[in-house]
Design an enzyme around this catalytic site. Structure first.
Site, short mmCIF file in Angstrom:
data_model
loop_
_atom_site.label_atom_id
_atom_site.label_comp_id
_atom_site.label_asym_id
_atom_site.label_seq_id
_atom_site.Cartn_x
_atom_site.Cartn_y
_atom_site.Cartn_z
N SER A 689 15.70 -2.03 -4.52
CA SER A 689 15.10 -0.72 -4.81
C SER A 689 15.35 0.32 -3.72
CB SER A 689 13.59 -0.88 -5.03
OG SER A 689 12.95 -1.33 -3.86
N LYS A 732 3.86 1.84 -5.57
CA LYS A 732 4.69 2.71 -4.74
C LYS A 732 4.24 4.17 -4.83
CE LYS A 732 8.81 -0.24 -5.00
NZ LYS A 732 10.19 -0.37 -5.48
#
Length: 782
Positions: A689, A732
């Site tokens: 990611s 996140k």
């Protein structure tokens, strides 16, 4: 090897000193004038025998103190032994040597010599103190009578031995040694007789040992006699019982009160399945024909008790109220919307259908998020009994399915045992830590669970001990696990997986205010007025003193603060209102254990803010890139995993392939090294990611264009520049919001995951969805 020399002792008397090869003996003592066989296997001992045979066949034998010692020294052997003569030597096929030796005289070792590959000893003959003639006759007669008494009791001494003993009555020393060699004394006791040079004392010691051995033998015979008598009594009782049973059968007395009346009454009153009812009656008939004292009767009686005590058809018949159930679930747990929704769906269907197959739910999530307590709340909400089994460390299939009755101490498996304790056949059954099971040579418990957790099969669950089908379909099974990949695929396929993510900072604060603080106030003997936590204090504890997905450590830290307040109240004997602020937290809990992510003070080239997911929630991830003169090397540091390193290579390859479009010198890689670093190098990091963040950092440092410090990004990059979706977006984005980020760049395919984010946070964050790396650079570079 034989040496004979003379020397004078301290008394001035002349003594003979001899040197002979030595063979240490194990667990045996050789007396003078005795003949016995010695088996020798050690190399030094075999060589010592060979050396003796080459000379005058004389050898010295003494006993080891510890028979386990392979290479004895002077400290490992007794100092008094026996000079012996080898009369026969036979080498056996396995390499050992059998020697027939005859004892000659006692000797005391002066020195041990280890030369020429075998042991040898220097020794002197042991002097014996003679016994007066009158005392000798009395001693031999007394010892003879004691020995004869022992021989009559044991029957192990032959008549020919007594005839040979009569010819030795005038040789007191040899007489005592001959008798001693025939008795089963311990090695230490025989050695004590060998070392005794005073013949009169030797007779007294021998008499004492014979009397002790006689008493021991007599006592063992009495014990054997008692056991025999007891066995005869049991056999007689069994025979009489069988006769009484036969007489009653002839007279037709097979009914009425008796020893089985209570058991028959329980069986008649108990509602069981047709199969179980037939089995239990057959077993009862079998029990009636057995002796009550036999071990098999105990096994059959226990089996009948198990069948009678199980809740075959007993259920909780609580009325289901959907609103009340939802209220109980919300009251006990904050969040966890998906598990609550699935449980309410099950209750709604049960209200309409009345009977459905119990679902098998698997709650998967990090420790401390409330998986087990949620199962307990489900039992309260549905009005059912609660049963729990911890499967952590279970490695034996019999723990699940039970042992067969052929084994001693056999019992049913944990599922049947727990149902018996619960008393109902439709509880909420929590199988805790299902991912912690292991397998070994005793079987695989996860395979044993396949039948129990299959809605199509568990109606006929067969425990090895019961050997009759038991219906588990009414049970609501809830399993818990920390990780999904540790659960075998066939078992995972039978369960409905519900993922429970870690709590966000907002959720933890809400749980602390509504659940943890009131609970800890009660447990620490305080009232609501004694301590009041400010919101900033709670958030300080969450961010600076805990880093976890659940709330266990948060609860411990709150408890620690309240214990200190309780201590102050006890010391001062005053109950004042304590306002707990961030300063109070610092005072009570000490320096913060964790630090917050800090944004850069200004926009800089080569520094990009990424987003990472951990079990404790989301976190900012700073990515740095620098260039330096070199040969085109790309260095990646920060304790990164293989996937993250490959992402960095993909990012650099993309930049090289698009260098002209990006306004970068096309041959930069020939004379420029690139170093990509992710700070906090002691913490392992991995995953794809950070791909677009690494690519942005490389483009920024090569073009010398700064990246906005209020922009964060997360997404996987391909060589063609496509931005792929990632996981953990909720955590996140919450971390980005908590740390002052204004804009977050994510993959277009992650658009569906934004629904899980609270609306208030979505309004404060600018979430940019992109498909290509060029769009990322447009929104990130200043």
């Amino acid at each position: 090897m034989i040496k004979i020399s003379k020397f004078f002792n301290q008394d001035g008397n002349e003594k003979m000193k001899k040197t002979l090869p030595l063979v240490p003996l194990r667990d045996m003592v050789l007396f003078p004038h005795m003949t016995t066989s010695v088996f020798v296997g050690r190399d030094k001992s075999v060589k010592a025998l060979s050396e003796a045979m080459a000379a005058d066949k004389k050898i010295f034998l003494t006993t080891q103190k510890d028979p386990e010692v392979l290479k004895p020294t002077i400290q490992d052997i007794f100092q008094v032994g026996t000079e012996a003569k080898i009369t026969q030597l036979l080498r056996l096929p396995d390499g050992t040597v059998k020697a027939l030796v005859e004892g000659c005289a006692r000797g005391k070792i002066l020195k041990l010599v280890d030369e020429h590959g075998f042991l040898a000893v220097e020794y002197e003959a042991t002097a014996e103190t003679p016994i007066p003639e009158e005392a000798s006759e009395a001693a031999t007669r007394t010892v003879f009578e004691a020995f004869q008494n022992y021989a009559n009791l044991s029957g192990v001494v032959s008549a020919s031995f007594f005839k040979g003993l009569e010819g030795l009555s005038d040789q007191a020393s040899r007489y005592a040694d001959t008798i001693a060699s025939q008795l089963p004394f311990k090695v230490g006791e025989k050695q004590e007789l060998l070392e005794c040079g005073d013949i009169e004392k030797r007779f007294f010691l021998l008499l004492k040992l014979i009397q002790k051995e006689t008493e021991v033998f007599s006592m063992s015979q009495k014990i054997k006699g008692r056991v025999k008598d007891q066995m005869e009594k049991l056999q007689k009782k069994h025979y009489l019982n069988e006769q009484m049973r036969a007489i009653k059968k002839e007279m037709g007395e097979d009914g009425g009160p008796g020893e089985f009346a209570d058991l028959e009454k329980k069986i008649k009153q108990k509602r069981m399945s047709r199969e179980a009812s037939g089995v239990v009656r057959r077993e009862l008939d079998k029990l009636k024909m057995m002796s009550p004292m036999s071990s098999e009767a105990t096994v059959v009686r226990n089996y009948i008790d198990w069948l009678v005590c199980l809740p075959w058809f007993r259920k909780n018949r609580a009325k289901i109220d959907l609103k009340k159930a939802a209220s109980i679930l919300d009251q006990d747990h904050f969040g966890l919307e998906k598990p609550k929704e699935r449980i309410l769906e099950y209750l709604a269907v049960q209200i309409l259908v009345k009977k459905i197959k119990g679902p098998i739910l698997c709650l998967v999530g990090p420790p401390g998020v409330g998986k087990t307590s949620l199962a307990r709340s489900v039992a309260s909400a549905t009005g059912r009994a609660f049963a729990r089994i911890s499967l952590g460390g279970v490695r034996d299939e019999a723990e699940i399915r039970g042992h067969r009755r052929t084994y001693v101490g056999a019992m049913p498996g944990k599922i049947i045992q727990t149902l018996k304790k619960t008393g109902y056949n439709n509880p909420v059954f929590c199988l805790d830590e299902i991912d912690k099971m292991t397998s070994d040579f005793r079987g695989d418990p996860s395979s044993a669970l396949l039948e129990a957790l299959d809605p199509e099969q568990n109606k006929n669950f067969n425990d090895h001990y019961l050997e009759v089908d038991y219906d588990l379909s009414e049970i609501l099974f809830i399993t818990t696990a920390n990780t999904l990949y540790d659960i075998p695929a066939p078992l995972r396929d039978r369960m409905e997986i519900i993922q429970i993510s870690g709590y966000t900072e907002y959720e933890k604060a809400h749980i602390a205010e509504g659940f943890l603080i009131p609970k800890q106030l009660r447990e620490n003997g305080l009232d609501d007025s004694d301590a009041v936590f400010s919101k900033k204090a709670i958030r300080a504890i969450i961010k600076q003193y805990t880093r976890e997905a659940g709330v266990r450590n948060l609860e411990r830290e709150i408890s620690s603060v309240l214990r200190k307040i309780a201590t102050q109240i006890v010391k001062t004997d005053k109950r004042n209102r304590h306002q707990i602020s961030t300063t109070t937290v610092l005072k009570y809990l000490g320096q913060p254990r964790f630090r917050d992510s800090v944004l850069e003070k200004e926009d800089k080239a080569g520094i990009v803010t990424g987003l990472a997911w951990t079990q404790a929630g989301g976190q900012l991830l700073t990515i740095e890139a620098v260039t330096m003169p070199g040969k085109g090397r790309v260095m990646v540091t920060g304790k990164l995993g293989d996937v993250m390193k490959e992402s960095s290579q993909a990012a650099v390859s993309y930049v090289r392939s698009r260098s002209k479009i990006l306004g970068i010198r096309e041959d930069f890689y020939k004379d420029t090294d690139i170093h990509i670093h992710v700070p906090e190098g002691a913490i392992p990091k991995d995953g794809p990611s950070a791909g677009i963040a690494m690519c942005t950092a490389v483009v920024s440092i090569l073009t010398e264009k700064p990246v906005s410090r209020t922009v964060a990004m997360t997404g996987e990059i391909t060589l063609r520049g496509r931005v792929l979706p990632i996981g953990g977006l909720k955590e996140k984005l919450l971390a980005a919001h908590a740390n002052g980020i204004k804009r977050v760049i994510v993959s277009m395919e992650n658009q569906k995951d934004v629904r899980e984010i609270p609306i208030s946070i979505q309004k404060q964050l600018e979430i940019v969805f992109v498909d290509d790396m060029s769009q990322v650079l447009t929104h990130a570079l200043v």
